[in-house]
Scaffold this motif. Sequence first.
Motif, PDB file in Angstrom:
ATOM      1  N   ALA A 255       0.839  -1.197   0.000  1.00 59.02           N
ATOM      2  CA  ALA A 255       0.000   0.000   0.000  1.00 59.02           C
ATOM      3  C   ALA A 255       0.874   1.248   0.000  1.00 59.02           C
ATOM      4  O   ALA A 255       1.921   1.291   0.654  1.00 59.02           O
ATOM      5  CB  ALA A 255      -0.912  -0.013   1.220  1.00 59.02           C
ATOM      6  N   PRO A 256       0.489   2.287  -0.724  1.00 60.85           N
ATOM      7  CA  PRO A 256       1.273   3.526  -0.730  1.00 60.85           C
ATOM      8  C   PRO A 256       1.135   4.260   0.593  1.00 60.85           C
ATOM      9  O   PRO A 256       0.186   4.058   1.346  1.00 60.85           O
ATOM     10  CB  PRO A 256       0.631   4.321  -1.874  1.00 60.85           C
ATOM     11  N   ALA A 309      -3.373  19.014   1.304  1.00 63.22           N
ATOM     12  CA  ALA A 309      -2.267  18.603   0.436  1.00 63.22           C
ATOM     13  C   ALA A 309      -1.956  17.148   0.743  1.00 63.22           C
ATOM     14  O   ALA A 309      -1.631  16.806   1.887  1.00 63.22           O
ATOM     15  CB  ALA A 309      -1.039  19.476   0.665  1.00 63.22           C
ATOM     16  N   LEU A 310      -2.063  16.288  -0.254  1.00 66.87           N
ATOM     17  CA  LEU A 310      -1.809  14.858  -0.104  1.00 66.87           C
ATOM     18  C   LEU A 310      -0.571  14.483  -0.909  1.00 66.87           C
ATOM     19  O   LEU A 310      -0.520  14.707  -2.116  1.00 66.87           O
ATOM     20  CB  LEU A 310      -2.993  14.029  -0.620  1.00 66.87           C
ATOM     21  N   THR A 311       0.425  13.925  -0.244  1.00 71.35           N
ATOM     22  CA  THR A 311       1.629  13.429  -0.914  1.00 71.35           C
ATOM     23  C   THR A 311       1.594  11.910  -0.878  1.00 71.35           C
ATOM     24  O   THR A 311       1.691  11.298   0.187  1.00 71.35           O
ATOM     25  CB  THR A 311       2.898  13.946  -0.222  1.00 71.35           C
ATOM     26  N   VAL A 312       1.436  11.288  -2.033  1.00 70.98           N
ATOM     27  CA  VAL A 312       1.281   9.836  -2.140  1.00 70.98           C
ATOM     28  C   VAL A 312       2.553   9.258  -2.751  1.00 70.98           C
ATOM     29  O   VAL A 312       3.001   9.717  -3.812  1.00 70.98           O
ATOM     30  CB  VAL A 312       0.060   9.459  -2.995  1.00 70.98           C
ATOM     31  N   ALA A 318       7.533  -2.133  -6.972  1.00 69.15           N
ATOM     32  CA  ALA A 318       6.472  -2.194  -7.975  1.00 69.15           C
ATOM     33  C   ALA A 318       5.726  -0.872  -8.083  1.00 69.15           C
ATOM     34  O   ALA A 318       5.648  -0.096  -7.133  1.00 69.15           O
ATOM     35  CB  ALA A 318       5.488  -3.317  -7.625  1.00 69.15           C
ATOM     36  N   THR A 319       5.185  -0.613  -9.263  1.00 71.67           N
ATOM     37  CA  THR A 319       4.355   0.568  -9.490  1.00 71.67           C
ATOM     38  C   THR A 319       2.977   0.336  -8.880  1.00 71.67           C
ATOM     39  O   THR A 319       2.397  -0.740  -9.001  1.00 71.67           O
ATOM     40  CB  THR A 319       4.219   0.856 -10.987  1.00 71.67           C
ATOM     41  N   VAL A 320       2.445   1.346  -8.206  1.00 68.04           N
ATOM     42  CA  VAL A 320       1.128   1.276  -7.593  1.00 68.04           C
ATOM     43  C   VAL A 320       0.190   2.195  -8.363  1.00 68.04           C
ATOM     44  O   VAL A 320       0.512   3.358  -8.610  1.00 68.04           O
ATOM     45  CB  VAL A 320       1.175   1.689  -6.109  1.00 68.04           C
ATOM     46  N   VAL A 321      -0.951   1.681  -8.759  1.00 67.09           N
ATOM     47  CA  VAL A 321      -1.953   2.455  -9.480  1.00 67.09           C
ATOM     48  C   VAL A 321      -2.957   3.010  -8.476  1.00 67.09           C
ATOM     49  O   VAL A 321      -3.537   2.263  -7.684  1.00 67.09           O
ATOM     50  CB  VAL A 321      -2.679   1.599 -10.530  1.00 67.09           C
ATOM     51  N   LEU A 322      -3.148   4.322  -8.480  1.00 65.58           N
ATOM     52  CA  LEU A 322      -4.143   4.975  -7.644  1.00 65.58           C
ATOM     53  C   LEU A 322      -5.436   5.033  -8.452  1.00 65.58           C
ATOM     54  O   LEU A 322      -5.548   5.805  -9.407  1.00 65.58           O
ATOM     55  CB  LEU A 322      -3.675   6.372  -7.238  1.00 65.58           C
ATOM     56  N   GLU A 323      -6.376   4.222  -8.081  1.00 68.41           N
ATOM     57  CA  GLU A 323      -7.582   4.041  -8.891  1.00 68.41           C
ATOM     58  C   GLU A 323      -8.586   5.173  -8.728  1.00 68.41           C
ATOM     59  O   GLU A 323      -9.135   5.675  -9.716  1.00 68.41           O
ATOM     60  CB  GLU A 323      -8.250   2.707  -8.526  1.00 68.41           C
ATOM     61  N   ALA A 324      -8.866   5.570  -7.496  1.00 64.12           N
ATOM     62  CA  ALA A 324      -9.898   6.580  -7.261  1.00 64.12           C
ATOM     63  C   ALA A 324      -9.744   7.147  -5.858  1.00 64.12           C
ATOM     64  O   ALA A 324      -9.138   6.522  -4.972  1.00 64.12           O
ATOM     65  CB  ALA A 324     -11.298   5.982  -7.443  1.00 64.12           C
ATOM     66  N   LYS A 379      -0.329   6.858 -11.311  1.00 70.77           N
ATOM     67  CA  LYS A 379       0.656   5.844 -10.944  1.00 70.77           C
ATOM     68  C   LYS A 379       1.728   6.484 -10.067  1.00 70.77           C
ATOM     69  O   LYS A 379       2.183   7.593 -10.334  1.00 70.77           O
ATOM     70  CB  LYS A 379       1.310   5.236 -12.190  1.00 70.77           C
ATOM     71  N   VAL A 380       2.119   5.757  -9.020  1.00 72.13           N
ATOM     72  CA  VAL A 380       3.189   6.217  -8.140  1.00 72.13           C
ATOM     73  C   VAL A 380       4.142   5.060  -7.867  1.00 72.13           C
ATOM     74  O   VAL A 380       3.801   3.890  -8.051  1.00 72.13           O
ATOM     75  CB  VAL A 380       2.638   6.751  -6.795  1.00 72.13           C
ATOM     76  N   SER A 381       5.327   5.417  -7.427  1.00 71.76           N
ATOM     77  CA  SER A 381       6.310   4.436  -6.985  1.00 71.76           C
ATOM     78  C   SER A 381       7.159   5.098  -5.914  1.00 71.76           C
ATOM     79  O   SER A 381       6.939   6.259  -5.552  1.00 71.76           O
ATOM     80  CB  SER A 381       7.190   3.967  -8.162  1.00 71.76           C
ATOM     81  N   GLU A 382       8.140   4.361  -5.432  1.00 76.55           N
ATOM     82  CA  GLU A 382       8.999   4.913  -4.381  1.00 76.55           C
ATOM     83  C   GLU A 382       9.784   6.116  -4.873  1.00 76.55           C
ATOM     84  O   GLU A 382      10.051   7.046  -4.123  1.00 76.55           O
ATOM     85  CB  GLU A 382       9.945   3.823  -3.872  1.00 76.55           C
TER      86      GLU A 382
END
Length: 456
Positions: A255-256, A309-312, A318-324, A379-382
């Motif tokens: 989880a991010p 302000a949200l920093t994800v 692995a790449t994490v997809v933020l769906e909604a 999409k986010v990653s480390e």
Amino acid sequence: MAGDEFSQLLGRLKERSGLSYGVLGKRLHTSASTLHRYVNGDAVPTDYAPVERFARACRATPEELVELHRQWILADARRREQRAAAAEATETGTGGGGGTETPSGAEAAEAGREGGSGTDGDSRTNGAHGGSGTDEDSTPDGDSEPVGAPTPLAEKSLARRRRTVVFAGAAVVAAVVSAALVVSLVPGTGDDDRGGRRSVGAADAGSGGARPSGSPSAGGGSASRGGTPTASVSASPSGGAGAAPEAGARDGATAPTVAVNPYKWEDQCSQHYLLNRQPEQVPPPPGEPDARGWVGALGGVPGGEQMLALTVQGTGKATVVLEALHVRVVDKSAPLAWNDFAMGVGCGGGVRTAAFGVDLDAGRPALSPKNGQRDFPYKVSESDPEVFYVFADARAHNVSWYLELDWSSGDRQGTVRVDDRGRPFRTSGNVSRPAYTHPLGSSEWGRDEVNPDIPG
């Protein structure tokens, strides 16, 4: 690379502004040499607030502010990694003996006496007993102590060492018991975990109690180290509760993390707080970095609009997809009948920040992109975080609410609860409330001369 891009962006902003280090230092109340180190890449600020003030003084655009925040996150992470590596290298070089105790000279002498080495060349020690016994030949006369007998000092040293061994043994036992407790508390693959959803703190994904992700509870969530608000994670692996941890361990899909700042301002004039206090009881308005302490001490609530302000950021390879991103309302009631205090005056109109907006007065509040903001998914990653801004409007209600971020990575998926350190956000309408301002140079709050009451 991340640190270089951060400093280069600072340098471009400074050059474009035409301001010298001395002028910027006076405006930001920071030494010119410190700003020079930031721009040259010799140092990275430990907090983002001075970076944002620097960028605003250089008239950075909203897009540049978002990119600068992202580059600062990467540069700060790189700085922490370098510091940790240096500390580990230092420990490796100097701490090889870790838990061993080096006896002092006096203790070594006492140990020698305890070993029964004797003072006579003809004395002999019994190897099987470690020198604890002696024979008659090694005793000069009948009135003398045997060479191997411990002296009072030796007895004290021996007792001290025995206590040390006992304490060390107790520490080991405590560590083993603690580990056993942790293992027993971590959700496993038992029958009661099948088909369920687990909820753990984002700061520590290995602990925390279970909570249904759809629950509107005002609890849940956790506070990260250093007081930074974090989110709660409700993981729902599609591959089954038992198989998901192994899959996540293989591909790094977790989880991010979500760092939340619910006291973010687009500018000072745009932010209002409702306080159940008279103006003479309210201190001067704070700057944005001090807003949390000021609002918390006075029991304030954002009035009319609240900016988050949200920093994800991803935590694995692995790449994490933020769906909604969803809005969840916990409670909705009549707006607070308190006084309204504006954090600034005379700012003028500016370009609105690309963000997501939500009308909390609606029957089913939902986020919508505004001012050029692209809608989900992301999409986010480390190494590639995202920064999102959320503007929550309330005119006719006092609303307690939080956000839920749906994510997926491979065959894993879950939900992250985003709140204010385990508590829901709170935003209240301020229409028709008495409006107070604190003009620059003034020593007290006064009624707004243009709009004595907040217009509808």
